[in-house]
Every structure is written in structure tokens, then in C-alpha cells.
Design a protein around this motif. Structure first.
Motif, PDB file in Angstrom:
ATOM      1  N   LYS A  42       0.824  -1.211   0.000  1.00 22.35           N
ATOM      2  CA  LYS A  42       0.000   0.000   0.000  1.00 22.35           C
ATOM      3  C   LYS A  42       0.859   1.263   0.000  1.00 22.35           C
ATOM      4  CE  LYS A  42      -3.991  -2.088   2.329  1.00 22.35           C
ATOM      5  NZ  LYS A  42      -4.889  -2.002   3.512  1.00 22.35           N
ATOM      6  N   GLU A  43       1.963   1.234   0.715  1.00 23.07           N
ATOM      7  CA  GLU A  43       2.839   2.411   0.750  1.00 23.07           C
ATOM      8  C   GLU A  43       3.441   2.677  -0.626  1.00 23.07           C
ATOM      9  OE1 GLU A  43       5.752   1.900   3.744  1.00 23.07           O
ATOM     10  OE2 GLU A  43       4.309   1.979   5.425  1.00 23.07           O
ATOM     11  N   GLU A  44       3.842   1.626  -1.325  1.00 27.90           N
ATOM     12  CA  GLU A  44       4.404   1.816  -2.660  1.00 27.90           C
ATOM     13  C   GLU A  44       3.347   2.349  -3.620  1.00 27.90           C
ATOM     14  OE1 GLU A  44       7.805  -1.715  -2.561  1.00 27.90           O
ATOM     15  OE2 GLU A  44       5.889  -2.025  -3.601  1.00 27.90           O
ATOM     16  N   ILE A  45       2.103   1.850  -3.498  1.00 28.67           N
ATOM     17  CA  ILE A  45       1.018   2.364  -4.345  1.00 28.67           C
ATOM     18  C   ILE A  45       0.755   3.833  -4.050  1.00 28.67           C
ATOM     19  CG2 ILE A  45      -1.436   2.155  -4.854  1.00 28.67           C
ATOM     20  CD1 ILE A  45      -1.165  -0.849  -4.341  1.00 28.67           C
ATOM     21  N   ARG A  46       0.751   4.210  -2.753  1.00 26.58           N
ATOM     22  CA  ARG A  46       0.513   5.599  -2.363  1.00 26.58           C
ATOM     23  C   ARG A  46       1.637   6.507  -2.871  1.00 26.58           C
ATOM     24  NH1 ARG A  46       0.513   4.803   2.603  1.00 26.58           N
ATOM     25  NH2 ARG A  46      -1.665   4.130   2.757  1.00 26.58           N
ATOM     26  N   GLU A  47       2.867   6.042  -2.776  1.00 29.34           N
ATOM     27  CA  GLU A  47       3.991   6.844  -3.277  1.00 29.34           C
ATOM     28  C   GLU A  47       3.897   7.021  -4.790  1.00 29.34           C
ATOM     29  OE1 GLU A  47       7.522   4.903  -2.022  1.00 29.34           O
ATOM     30  OE2 GLU A  47       7.293   5.456   0.108  1.00 29.34           O
ATOM     31  N   GLY A  48       3.467   5.981  -5.502  1.00 25.98           N
ATOM     32  CA  GLY A  48       3.293   6.106  -6.949  1.00 25.98           C
ATOM     33  C   GLY A  48       2.222   7.104  -7.318  1.00 25.98           C
ATOM     34  N   GLU A  49       1.107   7.093  -6.577  1.00 29.08           N
ATOM     35  CA  GLU A  49       0.045   8.062  -6.833  1.00 29.08           C
ATOM     36  C   GLU A  49       0.502   9.482  -6.545  1.00 29.08           C
ATOM     37  OE1 GLU A  49      -3.175   6.778  -4.463  1.00 29.08           O
ATOM     38  OE2 GLU A  49      -3.775   5.126  -5.794  1.00 29.08           O
ATOM     39  N   GLU A  50       1.277   9.656  -5.467  1.00 31.43           N
ATOM     40  CA  GLU A  50       1.793  10.996  -5.146  1.00 31.43           C
ATOM     41  C   GLU A  50       2.715  11.495  -6.249  1.00 31.43           C
ATOM     42  OE1 GLU A  50       1.231  13.111  -2.748  1.00 31.43           O
ATOM     43  OE2 GLU A  50      -0.270  11.846  -1.759  1.00 31.43           O
ATOM     44  N   GLU A  51       3.511  10.593  -6.795  1.00 33.39           N
ATOM     45  CA  GLU A  51       4.418  10.981  -7.874  1.00 33.39           C
ATOM     46  C   GLU A  51       3.636  11.378  -9.122  1.00 33.39           C
ATOM     47  OE1 GLU A  51       8.096  11.940  -9.291  1.00 33.39           O
ATOM     48  OE2 GLU A  51       7.576  11.237  -7.260  1.00 33.39           O
ATOM     49  N   ILE A  52       2.552  10.672  -9.398  1.00 33.49           N
ATOM     50  CA  ILE A  52       1.708  11.022 -10.546  1.00 33.49           C
ATOM     51  C   ILE A  52       1.083  12.393 -10.363  1.00 33.49           C
ATOM     52  CG2 ILE A  52      -0.415  10.402 -11.765  1.00 33.49           C
ATOM     53  CD1 ILE A  52       0.303   7.460 -11.232  1.00 33.49           C
ATOM     54  N   ILE A  53       0.574  12.663  -9.161  1.00 30.84           N
ATOM     55  CA  ILE A  53      -0.042  13.965  -8.878  1.00 30.84           C
ATOM     56  C   ILE A  53       0.997  15.082  -9.002  1.00 30.84           C
ATOM     57  CG2 ILE A  53      -1.129  15.342  -7.073  1.00 30.84           C
ATOM     58  CD1 ILE A  53      -2.497  12.782  -6.111  1.00 30.84           C
ATOM     59  N   ARG A  54       2.211  14.825  -8.504  1.00 25.13           N
ATOM     60  CA  ARG A  54       3.276  15.837  -8.592  1.00 25.13           C
ATOM     61  C   ARG A  54       3.618  16.122 -10.048  1.00 25.13           C
ATOM     62  NH1 ARG A  54       7.283  17.092  -5.379  1.00 25.13           N
ATOM     63  NH2 ARG A  54       8.758  16.294  -6.935  1.00 25.13           N
ATOM     64  N   ASP A  55       3.680  15.081 -10.858  1.00 26.81           N
ATOM     65  CA  ASP A  55       4.011  15.284 -12.273  1.00 26.81           C
ATOM     66  C   ASP A  55       2.932  16.085 -12.991  1.00 26.81           C
ATOM     67  OD1 ASP A  55       6.362  13.907 -11.961  1.00 26.81           O
ATOM     68  OD2 ASP A  55       5.535  11.977 -12.633  1.00 26.81           O
ATOM     69  N   ILE A  56       1.678  15.825 -12.675  1.00 25.68           N
ATOM     70  CA  ILE A  56       0.590  16.574 -13.316  1.00 25.68           C
ATOM     71  C   ILE A  56       0.651  18.043 -12.894  1.00 25.68           C
ATOM     72  CG2 ILE A  56      -1.919  16.853 -13.374  1.00 25.68           C
ATOM     73  CD1 ILE A  56      -2.174  13.843 -13.294  1.00 25.68           C
ATOM     74  N   ILE A  57       0.863  18.288 -11.603  1.00 25.34           N
ATOM     75  CA  ILE A  57       0.973  19.678 -11.144  1.00 25.34           C
ATOM     76  C   ILE A  57       2.162  20.357 -11.804  1.00 25.34           C
ATOM     77  CG2 ILE A  57       1.470  21.107  -9.125  1.00 25.34           C
ATOM     78  CD1 ILE A  57      -0.127  19.163  -7.441  1.00 25.34           C
ATOM     79  N   LYS A  58       3.265  19.644 -11.927  1.00 26.03           N
ATOM     80  CA  LYS A  58       4.473  20.210 -12.524  1.00 26.03           C
ATOM     81  C   LYS A  58       4.249  20.572 -13.991  1.00 26.03           C
ATOM     82  CE  LYS A  58       8.181  18.143 -11.348  1.00 26.03           C
ATOM     83  NZ  LYS A  58       9.295  17.159 -11.263  1.00 26.03           N
ATOM     84  N   ASN A  59       3.488  19.742 -14.706  1.00 24.99           N
ATOM     85  CA  ASN A  59       3.283  19.975 -16.133  1.00 24.99           C
ATOM     86  C   ASN A  59       2.154  20.954 -16.431  1.00 24.99           C
ATOM     87  OD1 ASN A  59       5.306  18.103 -16.781  1.00 24.99           O
ATOM     88  ND2 ASN A  59       3.851  16.389 -16.701  1.00 24.99           N
TER      89      ASN A  59
END
Length: 361
Positions: free
Chosen positions: A212-229
Motif C-alpha cells: 500500500k505504501e508503494e502504491i501511495r507513493e506512486g500516486e503521489e508521484e503522478i499527482i506531482r508530475d501533473i501539477i508540474k506539467n
């Protein structure tokens, strides 16, 4: 040199001068012999009162190999570590005198092994009358930096540019991390990620199953990339651009200078000579100059603020002066109504920095 008793060869002319011209010419005649001649050897420069060629035992037209060979032979002979009392080759030499001789040999070799230094030394021997010029060339060579100044400047500029780029990236990353925690931007990024199918969880089985922690970290990374772009950050926290660092600005300075000259001439021709009306871009430029804001500061303003500036026609000097006075009055009223400002004024009136008070428990 010292003036001693006149010799027999000088006696006759001196007697003639004494009888015919009087004591004044006699004094001038004696002073002419008493004045020292100009010497090419200056104490404190190169080998001092010794000739560097004579110190090494070579001629002025000796090759560099001959100078190096003579230096090695004399250095082995007078080196302090090789000094032995009773050595026939060092007869009459003390440890101190041998050490001084060794230092003189080293100085002579350092002077003659370098082409530029040897050229200056030969010029001093041939032109002893240029006293101050010899001092200048000597200390210019001795005090000149060993490393090329251009290399030092280039390395310094590169180091500043690297630090500048790294600090900008740190600020940009910090801004992205902060925006990822803001609910407004986080909700929008999450919706975009779901629409793009990036957050659709699929059942993972076997060894590829993540925690679950790895899934949550992956989702956070996706959200960060969308905000960045998707987000457009302006001002001090904007995304760094390689062309903004110091090294690139120095390299592109001629291009920027030519571009500015062309732009300025075009501005003068269009608006001062032809009297054209300002466009929106030109109006915003004049407003920014009136407010004395940099391009990054002005870009950090919201779009509605810029529209307000255009509606108030702040590119006109008189309108901007009225706007400035209004802003100052509003700031005064705001500070007067601010409780913290009131407390500060009350503290300055009652206690202030010039009084010492004690608070009773």
C-alpha cells in the motif's frame, strides 16, 4: 668611489684651474670625479651586485642546457644538506656562507632559465640608466599571478552558474512540493489523473504485487508530475531555464545588446516619431517601469491585476501618480487599523527601546 689625494697626472690641470678660474671650478672638477657612475647591478634585483652569468660561470650567449648543467653542478656543491666541514671543494666556506651562496645560485638559475626574465635581465645589463624601469619589470614578473586570470574568471563564473542553477531547481522543487499539499491544486490534479486513467488501480498478483505504501507513493508521484506539467509558476519559484544562468547571459550578451538596440530604435521610431498608439504589450511595459518592478516580479502578478492596471490607464504618468498616492493612503489606513500595528505604537509610546522596565509577576 672615494675621492683621495690628487695624483701627479691631475696636479697640473688642478693647479691651472686654481690659478685661472678660482675655487668654484675646482670644486666642480672634484665633484665630477666624486660622482659614482651608473651601475647596471642594483641591490635587491635579481642577483643583486653579482652578475647572474658569473654566479653560474656561464657566458651571456650560453644555451639553456648549459645554464641548467652549471646550476646542477653548483647546487650539488653548495647545497646545505651536502655541506661537510673540511671538504676541499668548500675551503674557506662556513655553513652560513655556503647557504647564502646556494641561495644566490638558485636566484641566478631562476632568473636565466625563463626566457622573459632573462630578456629583462639582459636589458638591465645593457641599459643601466633606466633605473625605475628595471624595478617595474622585476616586480611585475615576481608579483604576476601564476595562473592565467582568464582561467580563474571562467572557473568562478562556472561555479556561480552551477550554484545558481542548483538553487533555482531547489526553489522550484520546494514550490511543487508545497502545491502538492494545497487542496485546490491537489483535487484538480487527481481529477486529471483519473480522467487519463493513471490512478485506476489494477489487481496485482504474484511477485509484482506492491504494498500500500508503494502504491501511495506512486500516486503521489503522478499527482506531482501533473501539477508540474499543468501549473504555470512565475516569479522567483518558476522553472529554471538554462539561458538565465550567469554563464549563458555572458555568452549571449552581444546578442542581447543588439536586440535591445534594435528594440529601442524601433520604439523611438514608432512612438516618438510616428506617434503610434501603444499596444497592450507596450502599455504593460510602461506600467512595469513606472512601478519599478523586474520582469520576474511583474510576471508573478495575477492576470486580473494587470487588467486592473490597464483599466486605470497607469501607463500615463499622471494616472500612475494618483494610483501611487491612493496605495499609500490605503496602506496607512490598513496599518492604523491593524491590531499588531496598534500594539507596536502603544509599546513605542509607553515603553519603547529607550526605556528600561520590569514586568512584575
Amino acid at each position: 668611489f672615494l675621492v683621495g689625494r690628487p695624483s701627479a697626472d691631475m696636479a697640473a690641470p688642478m693647479e691651472f684651474i686654481r690659478r685661472k678660474r678660482g675655487p668654484r671650478l675646482l670644486i666642480l672638477f672634484l665633484l665630477a670625479f666624486a660622482l659614482p657612475s651608473v651601475s647596471a647591478l642594483i641591490e635587491g634585483l635579481y642577483c643583486g651586485t653579482e652578475v647572474c652569468y658569473d654566479v653560474l660561470g656561464v657566458t651571456r650567449d650560453a644555451a639553456k642546457s648549459d645554464i641548467a648543467r652549471a646550476y646542477r653542478q653548483l647546487a650539488r656543491k653548495y647545497h646545505p644538506d651536502r655541506y661537510r666541514a673540511g671538504d676541499p671543494g668548500l675551503a674557506g666556506e662556513t655553513p652560513q656562507s655556503a647557504h647564502q651562496k646556494f641561495l644566490l645560485i638558485v636566484t641566478a638559475y631562476e632568473t636565466l632559465r625563463d626566457e622573459e626574465s632573462r630578456k629583462d635581465y639582459d636589458y638591465m645589463l645593457d641599459h643601466p640608466e633606466e633605473y625605475y624601469s628595471h624595478y617595474y619589470h622585476y616586480y611585475k614578473t615576481r608579483l604576476a599571478p601564476k595562473v592565467d586570470v582568464r582561467i580563474v574568471i571562467l572557473v568562478t563564473v562556472c561555479a556561480i552558474s552551477v550554484f545558481q542553477y542548483y538553487s533555482w531547481w531547489s526553489s522550484y522543487t520546494e514550490a511543487i512540493n508545497y502545491l502538492s499539499t494545497v487542496p485546490k491544486y491537489r483535487i484538480q490534479a487527481t481529477e486529471l489523473a483519473r480522467q487519463q486513467g493513471l490512478l485506476n488501480r489494477t489487481k496485482e498478483k504474484g511477485k509484482n504485487r506492491r504494498s500500500k505504501e508503494e502504491i501511495r507513493e506512486g500516486e503521489e508521484e503522478i499527482i506531482r508530475d501533473i501539477i508540474k506539467n499543468k501549473i504555470d509558476i512565475k516569479g522567483g519559484y518558476q522553472k529554471p531555464n538554462i539561458s538565465d544562468i550567469l554563464l549563458c547571459k555572458i555568452i549571449l550578451f552581444p546578442y542581447y545588446l543588439c536586440t535591445y538596440i534594435i528594440w529601442y530604435c524601433s520604439w523611438v521610431y514608432r512612438f516618438n516619431i510616428k506617434r503610434e498608439e501603444y499596444g497592450e504589450e507596450e502599455k504593460l511595459y510602461i506600467i512595469r517601469k513606472n512601478m519599478k518592478m523586474s520582469q520576474a516580479q511583474f510576471d508573478g502578478l495575477e492576470d486580473h491585476q494587470k487588467e486592473t492596471f490597464l483599466e486605470q490607464r497607469l501607463w500615463l504618468k499622471e494616472n500612475y501618480e494618483v494610483y501611487k498616492e491612493q496605495q499609500e493612503e490605503e496602506m496607512k489606513i490598513k496599518m492604523a487599523m491593524d491590531p499588531r500595528w496598534k500594539r507596536y505604537r502603544r509599546w513605542m509610546k509607553n515603553e519603547g527601546p529607550g526605556r528600561l522596565t520590569f514586568i512584575d509577576d
